[in-house]
Design a protein around this motif. Structure first.
Motif, mmCIF file in Angstrom:
data_model
loop_
_atom_site.group_PDB
_atom_site.id
_atom_site.type_symbol
_atom_site.label_atom_id
_atom_site.label_comp_id
_atom_site.label_asym_id
_atom_site.label_seq_id
_atom_site.Cartn_x
_atom_site.Cartn_y
_atom_site.Cartn_z
ATOM 1 N N THR A 97 0.864 -1.182 0.000
ATOM 2 C CA THR A 97 0.000 0.000 0.000
ATOM 3 C C THR A 97 0.906 1.240 0.000
ATOM 4 O OG1 THR A 97 -0.194 -0.004 2.419
ATOM 5 C CG2 THR A 97 -1.861 -1.208 1.171
ATOM 6 N N ASP A 98 0.877 2.020 1.063
ATOM 7 C CA ASP A 98 1.632 3.264 1.127
ATOM 8 C C ASP A 98 3.070 3.032 1.566
ATOM 9 O OD1 ASP A 98 0.447 2.490 3.630
ATOM 10 O OD2 ASP A 98 1.193 4.360 4.458
ATOM 11 N N ILE A 99 3.881 4.078 1.464
ATOM 12 C CA ILE A 99 5.266 4.058 1.911
ATOM 13 C C ILE A 99 5.564 5.347 2.670
ATOM 14 C CG2 ILE A 99 6.147 2.529 0.102
ATOM 15 C CD1 ILE A 99 7.003 5.018 -1.460
ATOM 16 N N GLY A 100 6.763 5.409 3.296
ATOM 17 C CA GLY A 100 7.155 6.602 4.050
ATOM 18 C C GLY A 100 8.574 7.036 3.748
ATOM 19 N N PRO A 101 8.879 7.411 2.476
ATOM 20 C CA PRO A 101 10.231 7.894 2.164
ATOM 21 C C PRO A 101 10.557 9.145 2.968
ATOM 22 C CG PRO A 101 8.707 8.412 0.377
ATOM 23 C CD PRO A 101 7.970 7.523 1.324
ATOM 24 N N THR A 102 11.787 9.213 3.465
ATOM 25 C CA THR A 102 12.130 10.250 4.429
ATOM 26 C C THR A 102 12.794 11.467 3.784
ATOM 27 O OG1 THR A 102 14.206 9.100 4.927
ATOM 28 C CG2 THR A 102 12.317 8.662 6.352
ATOM 29 N N THR A 103 12.515 12.622 4.385
ATOM 30 C CA THR A 103 13.051 13.910 3.954
ATOM 31 C C THR A 103 13.480 14.689 5.200
ATOM 32 O OG1 THR A 103 10.864 14.929 4.062
ATOM 33 C CG2 THR A 103 11.522 13.965 1.944
ATOM 34 N N MET A 104 13.684 15.990 5.056
ATOM 35 C CA MET A 104 13.996 16.837 6.205
ATOM 36 C C MET A 104 13.054 18.043 6.203
ATOM 37 S SD MET A 104 17.631 18.587 7.385
ATOM 38 C CE MET A 104 17.693 19.802 6.046
ATOM 39 N N PHE A 105 12.134 18.066 7.165
ATOM 40 C CA PHE A 105 11.302 19.249 7.363
ATOM 41 C C PHE A 105 12.153 20.295 8.101
ATOM 42 C CE2 PHE A 105 6.967 16.810 7.712
ATOM 43 C CZ PHE A 105 7.231 16.186 6.504
ATOM 44 N N TYR A 106 11.908 21.570 7.813
ATOM 45 C CA TYR A 106 12.683 22.587 8.535
ATOM 46 C C TYR A 106 11.868 23.862 8.740
ATOM 47 C CZ TYR A 106 13.693 24.685 3.884
ATOM 48 O OH TYR A 106 13.600 25.259 2.625
ATOM 49 N N ARG A 107 12.193 24.562 9.825
ATOM 50 C CA ARG A 107 11.563 25.837 10.152
ATOM 51 C C ARG A 107 12.331 26.955 9.452
ATOM 52 N NH1 ARG A 107 7.013 26.805 13.876
ATOM 53 N NH2 ARG A 107 7.942 28.892 13.940
ATOM 54 N N ILE A 108 11.660 27.629 8.541
ATOM 55 C CA ILE A 108 12.298 28.691 7.768
ATOM 56 C C ILE A 108 12.814 29.803 8.676
ATOM 57 C CG2 ILE A 108 11.926 30.452 6.005
ATOM 58 C CD1 ILE A 108 9.776 28.600 4.814
ATOM 59 N N GLN B 253 -5.797 3.545 -8.011
ATOM 60 C CA GLN B 253 -6.384 3.655 -6.671
ATOM 61 C C GLN B 253 -5.371 4.201 -5.655
ATOM 62 O OE1 GLN B 253 -8.855 2.666 -9.005
ATOM 63 N NE2 GLN B 253 -7.669 0.761 -8.774
ATOM 64 N N GLN B 254 -4.081 3.915 -5.854
ATOM 65 C CA GLN B 254 -3.082 4.506 -4.954
ATOM 66 C C GLN B 254 -3.032 6.024 -5.132
ATOM 67 O OE1 GLN B 254 0.444 2.995 -3.605
ATOM 68 N NE2 GLN B 254 0.009 0.840 -3.953
ATOM 69 N N LEU B 255 -3.226 6.473 -6.351
ATOM 70 C CA LEU B 255 -3.304 7.920 -6.574
ATOM 71 C C LEU B 255 -4.508 8.500 -5.847
ATOM 72 C CD1 LEU B 255 -2.406 10.540 -7.905
ATOM 73 C CD2 LEU B 255 -3.651 9.852 -9.970
ATOM 74 N N ARG B 256 -5.625 7.794 -5.917
ATOM 75 C CA ARG B 256 -6.818 8.250 -5.214
ATOM 76 C C ARG B 256 -6.587 8.260 -3.694
ATOM 77 N NH1 ARG B 256 -11.614 6.749 -7.332
ATOM 78 N NH2 ARG B 256 -12.529 7.776 -5.501
ATOM 79 N N SER B 257 -5.919 7.246 -3.171
ATOM 80 C CA SER B 257 -5.632 7.185 -1.733
ATOM 81 C C SER B 257 -4.765 8.359 -1.301
ATOM 82 C CB SER B 257 -4.935 5.871 -1.378
ATOM 83 O OG SER B 257 -5.801 4.779 -1.553
ATOM 84 N N PHE B 258 -3.841 8.745 -2.177
ATOM 85 C CA PHE B 258 -2.998 9.914 -1.891
ATOM 86 C C PHE B 258 -3.849 11.173 -1.834
ATOM 87 C CE2 PHE B 258 -0.542 13.502 -3.691
ATOM 88 C CZ PHE B 258 0.415 13.631 -2.699
ATOM 89 N N GLU B 259 -4.779 11.297 -2.766
ATOM 90 C CA GLU B 259 -5.632 12.476 -2.811
ATOM 91 C C GLU B 259 -6.621 12.523 -1.654
ATOM 92 O OE1 GLU B 259 -5.658 12.791 -7.726
ATOM 93 O OE2 GLU B 259 -7.297 11.803 -6.652
ATOM 94 N N ILE B 260 -7.110 11.341 -1.244
ATOM 95 C CA ILE B 260 -8.121 11.274 -0.183
ATOM 96 C C ILE B 260 -7.507 11.407 1.200
ATOM 97 C CG2 ILE B 260 -9.814 9.761 0.938
ATOM 98 C CD1 ILE B 260 -10.323 8.535 -1.864
ATOM 99 N N ALA B 261 -6.429 10.629 1.447
ATOM 100 C CA ALA B 261 -5.904 10.536 2.813
ATOM 101 C C ALA B 261 -4.410 10.803 2.927
ATOM 102 C CB ALA B 261 -6.217 9.152 3.389
ATOM 103 N N GLY B 262 -3.752 11.159 1.813
ATOM 104 C CA GLY B 262 -2.330 11.469 1.879
ATOM 105 C C GLY B 262 -1.427 10.254 1.942
ATOM 106 N N LEU B 263 -1.950 9.054 1.642
ATOM 107 C CA LEU B 263 -1.122 7.854 1.647
ATOM 108 C C LEU B 263 -0.188 7.904 0.441
ATOM 109 C CD1 LEU B 263 -3.706 5.062 2.565
ATOM 110 C CD2 LEU B 263 -2.371 6.540 4.079
ATOM 111 N N PHE B 264 1.116 7.902 0.696
ATOM 112 C CA PHE B 264 2.039 8.094 -0.424
ATOM 113 C C PHE B 264 2.192 6.798 -1.209
ATOM 114 C CE2 PHE B 264 5.797 9.078 -2.835
ATOM 115 C CZ PHE B 264 5.544 10.398 -3.182
ATOM 116 N N PRO B 265 2.034 6.844 -2.550
ATOM 117 C CA PRO B 265 1.977 5.628 -3.362
ATOM 118 C C PRO B 265 3.289 4.844 -3.408
ATOM 119 C CG PRO B 265 1.074 7.522 -4.540
ATOM 120 C CD PRO B 265 1.780 8.053 -3.344
ATOM 121 N N SER B 266 3.161 3.526 -3.466
ATOM 122 C CA SER B 266 4.317 2.644 -3.660
ATOM 123 C C SER B 266 4.415 2.197 -5.115
ATOM 124 C CB SER B 266 4.202 1.418 -2.754
ATOM 125 O OG SER B 266 2.992 0.717 -2.990
ATOM 126 N N THR B 267 3.587 2.791 -5.968
ATOM 127 C CA THR B 267 3.548 2.463 -7.391
ATOM 128 C C THR B 267 4.189 3.605 -8.178
ATOM 129 O OG1 THR B 267 1.307 3.372 -7.384
ATOM 130 C CG2 THR B 267 1.518 0.982 -7.302
#
Length: 426
Positions: free
Chosen positions: A147-158, A331-345
């Motif tokens: 289903t979804d994945i969680g690739p990591t990044t760096m959030f930062y406070r401007i 459907q993974q694209l739809r899941s991203f749009e509906i709930a923010g689940l990042f696609p594994s496709t």
């Protein structure tokens, strides 16, 4: 007359026998008779947003009724394991989180091998590293579809980054903080110029480095391997703790959320796409103060799940047909749009509307594009059946060093002792 009645009785018995055989055959094969309704129980955890898609599938397949049962992640996994162990009470479809999948692969006899239903034909739809997480080492058994994945990044406070004299443009900042040594140097600058922390919790730094490694806690023979990359990640994190560059908050605590809202630190390293909702929820008034850059030394993955079909299901083919539809690129694209689940496709990553996704809260960052690039660089990692045991103990050690000022080496040694003791009881 008697003979006629005997003939009628015999033919009736034969008809009943054949009907019973036919019913048993349908049940054993997971099939259904025309006109019958197939009822599928679907266990999920978290905020998947799947109900809208389930309703759509049922409308297109009126003979299928799918009931979603939502629960807390740990409770759902515990209930699933209890059910498959008892051979009773398991659903037709179960969502399994990535850190738990090896544990359930050890009980693969209690699940349908999705390769028997066509999984190998859709493998190319998914990222290689994601697909590999839900199969045996030899690749013969596929327990779930990604289903979804969680690739990591760096959030930062401007605002904090700017006050420290660091570049606020996401690409320029990523270029300046492109290694963990550079991250450490930037942390010292943030502390000197603003008095604030580089990040608020040691777990984020440690997790980010851990998730970038080829090997983490176990090799593919399930032997504990802790003294190389894992120890280096631990030592780097505790060095930053001792130099007062990292805050003392533990993940998911109220204090962690408060620090996020108040902007008492500069970065959140190792942050996956699903962390976006956490930031917005904890810091609703900080819109425009957050942005997203790539993480030093390449992305890891934190989170995501798979859809499985327990052996107890009487309708494995229908269950597979549904989960293969639900995890398809559309459907993974739809899941991203509906709930923010990042696609594994990865096919979705070529979609123009997807790539155009931005988030004004995060200073207009092209979030889909940033996370897609991160996803492509994730390595395949064997996690091991006892991953959670090890990770929990290392996290405890880090919190003890940060909050109580405990000696890092003593905490490491104590964690290894606790880990070893628990593994011996498995």
């Amino acid at each position: 007359m008697m003979k006629k009645w005997l003939i009628v009785i015999v033919f009736s018995l034969v008809a009943l026998f054949l009907a019973a055989c036919s019913d048993d055959g349908d049940k054993a094969s997971g099939g259904k008779s025309d006109g019958d309704t197939v009822n599928l129980d679907f266990w999920v955890f978290g905020s998947t947003g799947y109900q809208e898609l389930v309703d759509e599938y049922m409308e297109e397949n009126p003979n299928v009724k799918i009931t979603i049962n939502e629960g807390e992640m740990n409770d759902m996994h515990n209930n699933l394991f209890t059910s498959i162990s008892a051979g009773s009470g398991a659903p037709d479809i179960a969502q399994i989180e990535v850190s738990q999948v090896e544990k359930f692969l050890q009980a693969k006899d209690q699940f349908h091998n999705l390769n028997d239903y066509g999984a190998e034909d859709v493998a190319e739809n998914f990222l290689d590293w994601k697909w590999a997480q839900a199969q045996t080492v030899d690749g013969e058994f596929q327990i779930g579809l990604p289903t979804d994945i969680g690739p990591t990044t760096m959030f930062y406070r401007i605002d904090v980054i700017e006050a420290a004299g660091l570049p606020t443009d996401r690409e320029e900042l990523a270029a300046e903080i492109d290694t963990w040594e550079a991250y450490y140097e930037a942390a010292k600058k943030v502390k000197e110029e603003t008095g604030k922390y580089m990040t608020d919790t040691p777990q984020l730094v440690y997790n980010a480095i851990r998730d970038q490694q080829d090997l983490q806690y176990f090799n593919e023979d399930d032997e504990l391997i802790m003294e190389d990359t894992v120890k280096e990640a631990y030592d780097f994190t505790t060095k930053m703790i001792e130099e007062d560059l990292i805050g003392q908050n533990e993940l998911w605590t109220p204090e962690w959320g408060t620090a996020m809202a108040e902007g008492t630190y500069a970065t959140m390293p190792g942050a996956p796409g699903w962390m976006v909702a956490n930031v917005k929820g904890n810091a609703p008034d900080a819109s425009g103060n957050w942005d997203i850059a790539s993480i030093p030394e390449g992305a890891g993955n934190w989170g995501g799940s798979f859809l499985t079909v327990p052996k107890e299901s009487e309708y494995p083919q229908e269950a597979y047909d549904f989960i293969s539809w639900l995890t398809a690129p559309e459907q993974q694209l739809r899941s991203f749009e509906i709930a923010g689940l990042f696609p594994s496709t990865p096919d979705v990553y070529e979609n123009e509307e997807f790539l155009a996704t931005t988030d004004e809260y995060f200073n207009g960052a092209p979030t889909a594009q940033i996370f897609a690039e991160a996803a492509k660089s994730v390595k395949t990692v064997y996690m091991g059946v006892n991953y959670a045991i090890v990770d929990t103990e290392i996290s405890t050690a880090l919190v003890n060093v940060a909050v109580d000022g405990a000696d890092p080496q003593a905490e490491w040694d104590a964690a290894i002792e606790r880990i070893t003791s628990q593994l011996e009881r498995q």
